[in-house]
Write a protein that holds these residues in place. Structure first.
Motif, PDB file in Angstrom:
ATOM      1  N   HIS A  82       0.837  -1.203   0.000  1.00  0.00           N
ATOM      2  CA  HIS A  82       0.000   0.000   0.000  1.00  0.00           C
ATOM      3  C   HIS A  82       0.874   1.257   0.000  1.00  0.00           C
ATOM      4  O   HIS A  82       0.605   2.218  -0.724  1.00  0.00           O
ATOM      5  N   PHE A  83       1.927   1.239   0.781  1.00  0.00           N
ATOM      6  CA  PHE A  83       2.815   2.397   0.843  1.00  0.00           C
ATOM      7  C   PHE A  83       3.448   2.662  -0.524  1.00  0.00           C
ATOM      8  O   PHE A  83       3.524   3.814  -0.975  1.00  0.00           O
ATOM      9  N   ARG A 140       1.381  12.199  -9.772  1.00  0.00           N
ATOM     10  CA  ARG A 140       0.771  13.521  -9.623  1.00  0.00           C
ATOM     11  C   ARG A 140       1.812  14.636  -9.686  1.00  0.00           C
ATOM     12  O   ARG A 140       1.467  15.808  -9.830  1.00  0.00           O
ATOM     13  N   GLY A 141       3.084  14.263  -9.519  1.00  0.00           N
ATOM     14  CA  GLY A 141       4.143  15.267  -9.527  1.00  0.00           C
ATOM     15  C   GLY A 141       4.457  15.805  -8.143  1.00  0.00           C
ATOM     16  O   GLY A 141       5.253  16.749  -8.000  1.00  0.00           O
ATOM     17  N   ASP A 142       3.855  15.222  -7.108  1.00  0.00           N
ATOM     18  CA  ASP A 142       4.118  15.672  -5.744  1.00  0.00           C
ATOM     19  C   ASP A 142       5.518  15.269  -5.287  1.00  0.00           C
ATOM     20  O   ASP A 142       6.107  15.913  -4.414  1.00  0.00           O
ATOM     21  N   ILE A 143       6.006  14.152  -5.853  1.00  0.00           N
ATOM     22  CA  ILE A 143       7.351  13.662  -5.538  1.00  0.00           C
ATOM     23  C   ILE A 143       8.084  13.439  -6.853  1.00  0.00           C
ATOM     24  O   ILE A 143       7.510  12.892  -7.809  1.00  0.00           O
ATOM     25  N   LYS A 144       9.327  13.879  -6.918  1.00  0.00           N
ATOM     26  CA  LYS A 144      10.115  13.687  -8.128  1.00  0.00           C
ATOM     27  C   LYS A 144      10.397  12.205  -8.336  1.00  0.00           C
ATOM     28  O   LYS A 144      10.724  11.491  -7.382  1.00  0.00           O
ATOM     29  N   LEU A 189       1.649   6.912  -6.780  1.00  0.00           N
ATOM     30  CA  LEU A 189       0.612   7.894  -7.119  1.00  0.00           C
ATOM     31  C   LEU A 189       1.110   9.316  -6.910  1.00  0.00           C
ATOM     32  O   LEU A 189       0.806  10.223  -7.694  1.00  0.00           O
ATOM     33  N   ALA A 190       1.892   9.504  -5.836  1.00  0.00           N
ATOM     34  CA  ALA A 190       2.447  10.835  -5.572  1.00  0.00           C
ATOM     35  C   ALA A 190       3.423  11.237  -6.671  1.00  0.00           C
ATOM     36  O   ALA A 190       3.488  12.417  -7.063  1.00  0.00           O
ATOM     37  N   VAL A 191       4.173  10.271  -7.184  1.00  0.00           N
ATOM     38  CA  VAL A 191       5.101  10.550  -8.289  1.00  0.00           C
ATOM     39  C   VAL A 191       4.316  10.879  -9.555  1.00  0.00           C
ATOM     40  O   VAL A 191       4.654  11.819 -10.295  1.00  0.00           O
TER      41      VAL A 191
END
Length: 251
Positions: free
Chosen positions: A83-84, A94-98, A90-92
């Motif tokens: 899950h993590f 969305r562009g939240d994390i490089k 998903l964060a990558v």
């Protein structure tokens, strides 16, 4: 006569030795079916063998009982780790994390496929990878991932890791006692064979059915072949009648 066959289970070996020891111990001193040397050896060995069989069953049962709870712990660890990683991907996306920061977790930066988490060894590796990666990324100023947090993942990972070590110990104990038991089985079979040979030799002059019954009292196990006629009191009576009619007849 039917043919005999050595026991093929530990419980059958124990019964064969117990029957022989008990019967020989109860016999009149004038009836020495089994030599004193063999009888004393059987008594000593029986104590060792009984203890080892019991020890193996205890270790095996401990492993089985612990494994039921352990399966649940493994499933939880796999769920939180996977899950993590999905939330991280998903964060990558969305562009939240490089995406380059995925290298901190030892993840491929060019795809968002979950790594193989099917084995316990995989869980040990990837659980540590994402814990180390998340800690390093947040140290560099990145915002922590939530739902689940790495702290929650670490709790379940540490529980899994601890129980994994314990479960391996249970397996090792069960395997060790099983190997020790294997060596004792060879000694048990050799001792049982010696006892049975002595018993059959002692009663060799008896009539077939009577000899069968006497030997069975000492734990000798017999099997009838397919289609073989079963021995009975009538078998001995018929032989006695034949002997009476022809005194030189041998059986």
């Amino acid at each position: 006569m039917p043919y005999r066959r050595l026991p093929n289970t530990d419980q059958a070996r124990l019964r064969a030795l117990q029957d022989a020891v008990q019967r020989a111990s109860e016999a009149d001193f004038t009836e020495q079916v089994i030599t004193y040397k063999t009888l004393n050896e059987a008594k000593r060995f029986l104590l060792v063998f009984e203890n080892q069989v019991e020890q193996y069953h205890q270790n095996f049962q401990t492993k089985v009982s612990a494994n039921k709870h352990y399966r649940h712990i493994v499933a939880n660890a796999r769920m939180y780790i996977s899950h993590f990683i999905q939330v991280l991907n998903l964060a990558v996306i969305r562009g939240d994390i490089k995406k380059e920061q995925k290298e901190l977790y030892h993840l491929d930066i060019n795809n968002h496929i979950l790594p193989d988490l099917s084995s316990e060894e995989d869980l040990l590796v990837w659980g540590q990878n994402i814990i180390d990666g998340e800690n390093e990324r947040t140290k560099q100023g990145g915002f922590p991932i939530y739902n689940p947090t790495i702290t929650k993942v670490k709790v379940h990972y540490d529980i899994f890791k601890e129980h994994h070590i314990t479960q391996q110990m249970h397996k090792k104990n069960a395997n060790r006692t099983y190997e020790d038991l294997g060596q004792l089985r060879e000694q048990a079979d050799s001792l049982i064979l010696d006892i049975w040979n002595q018993v059959e030799d002692y009663y060799r002059q008896k009539l077939p059915y009577e000899r069968l019954r006497y030997c069975q009292n000492y734990g000798v196990i017999y099997y009838y072949r397919s289609g073989e006629k079963r021995l009975s009191p009538e078998t001995d009576k018929e032989i006695q009648r034949q002997i009476a009619q022809s005194p030189t007849l041998e059986f």
